[in-house]
Design an enzyme around this catalytic site. Structure first.
Site, PDB file in Angstrom:
ATOM      1  N   ARG A  56       0.846  -1.185   0.000  1.00  0.00           N
ATOM      2  CA  ARG A  56       0.000   0.000   0.000  1.00  0.00           C
ATOM      3  C   ARG A  56       0.886   1.241   0.000  1.00  0.00           C
ATOM      4  O   ARG A  56       1.892   1.296   0.711  1.00  0.00           O
ATOM      5  CB  ARG A  56      -0.849  -0.025   1.267  1.00  0.00           C
ATOM      6  CG  ARG A  56      -1.974   0.968   1.294  1.00  0.00           C
ATOM      7  CD  ARG A  56      -2.938   0.607   2.416  1.00  0.00           C
ATOM      8  NE  ARG A  56      -2.404   0.906   3.729  1.00  0.00           N
ATOM      9  CZ  ARG A  56      -2.549   2.074   4.341  1.00  0.00           C
ATOM     10  NH1 ARG A  56      -3.181   3.064   3.743  1.00  0.00           N
ATOM     11  NH2 ARG A  56      -2.066   2.259   5.546  1.00  0.00           N
ATOM     12  N   PRO A  75       3.505   9.453   0.184  1.00  0.00           N
ATOM     13  CA  PRO A  75       3.764   8.612  -0.995  1.00  0.00           C
ATOM     14  C   PRO A  75       5.234   8.189  -1.115  1.00  0.00           C
ATOM     15  O   PRO A  75       6.129   8.895  -0.628  1.00  0.00           O
ATOM     16  CB  PRO A  75       3.369   9.536  -2.155  1.00  0.00           C
ATOM     17  CG  PRO A  75       2.417  10.517  -1.557  1.00  0.00           C
ATOM     18  CD  PRO A  75       2.873  10.724  -0.148  1.00  0.00           C
ATOM     19  N   ASN A  76       5.434   7.074  -1.764  1.00  0.00           N
ATOM     20  CA  ASN A  76       6.776   6.552  -2.087  1.00  0.00           C
ATOM     21  C   ASN A  76       7.644   6.300  -0.861  1.00  0.00           C
ATOM     22  O   ASN A  76       8.869   6.403  -0.921  1.00  0.00           O
ATOM     23  CB  ASN A  76       7.524   7.505  -3.027  1.00  0.00           C
ATOM     24  CG  ASN A  76       6.706   7.811  -4.260  1.00  0.00           C
ATOM     25  OD1 ASN A  76       6.045   6.905  -4.777  1.00  0.00           O
ATOM     26  ND2 ASN A  76       6.716   9.050  -4.700  1.00  0.00           N
ATOM     27  N   ARG A  77       7.014   6.013   0.273  1.00  0.00           N
ATOM     28  CA  ARG A  77       7.743   5.730   1.520  1.00  0.00           C
ATOM     29  C   ARG A  77       8.538   6.934   2.041  1.00  0.00           C
ATOM     30  O   ARG A  77       9.418   6.784   2.876  1.00  0.00           O
ATOM     31  CB  ARG A  77       8.701   4.534   1.373  1.00  0.00           C
ATOM     32  CG  ARG A  77       8.010   3.214   1.021  1.00  0.00           C
ATOM     33  CD  ARG A  77       7.168   2.734   2.216  1.00  0.00           C
ATOM     34  NE  ARG A  77       6.670   1.386   2.034  1.00  0.00           N
ATOM     35  CZ  ARG A  77       5.473   1.081   1.530  1.00  0.00           C
ATOM     36  NH1 ARG A  77       4.651   2.034   1.127  1.00  0.00           N
ATOM     37  NH2 ARG A  77       5.097  -0.176   1.448  1.00  0.00           N
ATOM     38  N   LEU A  78       8.248   8.132   1.498  1.00  0.00           N
ATOM     39  CA  LEU A  78       8.956   9.329   1.976  1.00  0.00           C
ATOM     40  C   LEU A  78       8.094   9.987   3.060  1.00  0.00           C
ATOM     41  O   LEU A  78       7.539  11.074   2.874  1.00  0.00           O
ATOM     42  CB  LEU A  78       9.238  10.283   0.807  1.00  0.00           C
ATOM     43  CG  LEU A  78      10.184   9.703  -0.250  1.00  0.00           C
ATOM     44  CD1 LEU A  78      10.376  10.682  -1.406  1.00  0.00           C
ATOM     45  CD2 LEU A  78      11.538   9.368   0.372  1.00  0.00           C
TER      46      LEU A  78
END
Ligand SMILES: Cc1cc2nc3c(=O)[nH]c(=O)nc-3n(C[C@H](O)[C@H](O)[C@H](O)COP(=O)(O)O)c2cc1C
Length: 216
Positions: free
Chosen positions: A12, A192-195
């Site tokens: 996710r 988003p994008n694990r940031l």
């Protein structure tokens, strides 16, 4: 291996609103209050459920869920059995960590700090507000101790129901609250994008909070 497949497919992405040093409250308690309100408004199930980490005197960690029953300038309060595993550990080594996760908002909060028992007046007042059956259960359950079987628990429950037939059920002496006094807070906002955004508050021994950002 349905579970392995599920774990691999469930990638996710997190999509929360930005959390920035420039907009957060200077006082982490106010920030926590705002986020708790958001969680209640978002109808997160059991928004007060907190994973509570304790440590034994020989350094073994353990964790379990508790329900946060209050938070204010004096600290974060939950109630339990003082003779339970967590109770004994907190009395031996009065430090704890807490973590709350609000899935619907992609948010986590962590707190760490010293722990003290709530006053007996405070524990009495909270105990008095509990439903009768929960009060009886507090008497019947020697929390964290081994019992022979379910029947023993049911028998003890009945025994205490008979011992306290009216509305008046006193608080057991070994049941009460603990208060965590946070010196560290971390607010985690999934992005988003694990940031992800991670904002850390530390106070050390002063009452002034330092605010910094951690890498996700
Ligand atoms: C959502 C949730 C909330 C819980 N709330 C409490 C609580 O407020 N107090 C408590 O003593 N146990 C609570 N429990 C049970 C504890 O997780 C744990 O099983 C119990 O306190 C014994 O822990 P211990 O043996 O480490 O002391 C809760 C469990 C869940 C799943």
């Amino acid at each position: 291996m349905i579970i392995q497949k599920h774990i691999e497919e469930l990638r996710r992405d997190y999509s929360g609103e930005p959390l920035d040093e420039s907009i957060v409250e200077r006082d982490p308690l106010l920030q926590f209050g705002k986020w708790m309100e958001d969680a209640v408004r978002a109808e997160v199930p059991e928004p007060h459920a907190m994973a509570l980490a304790t440590v034994s005197s020989d350094g073994n960690p353990s964790v379990r869920m508790v329900l946060l029953r209050g938070f204010d300038q004096s600290g974060f309060v939950f109630y339990t059995n003082y003779n339970s595993r967590k109770g004994k550990e907190l009395i031996d080594k009065p430090v704890a960590g807490g973590s709350l996760f609000w899935h619907e908002l992609d948010r986590q909060v962590r707190i760490e700090g010293k722990v003290e028992k709530t006053s007996s007046e405070e524990s009495d007042a909270y105990f008095a507000r509990r439903p009768r059956k929960s009060k009886i259960a507090a008497w019947a359950s020697n929390q964290s101790n081994e019992i022979k079987g379910r029947a023993e628990l049911d028998r003890l429950f009945k025994e205490f129901e008979e011992r306290f037939p009216g509305e008046e059920v006193p608080r057991p002496g070994n049941w009460g609250g603990f208060r965590i006094k946070p010196t560290i807070y971390e607010f985690w906002q999934g992005r988003p994008n694990r940031l992800h955004d991670r904002i850390l508050y530390t106070s050390g021994n002063s009452s002034k909070w330092e605010i910094s950002r951690l890498a996700p």
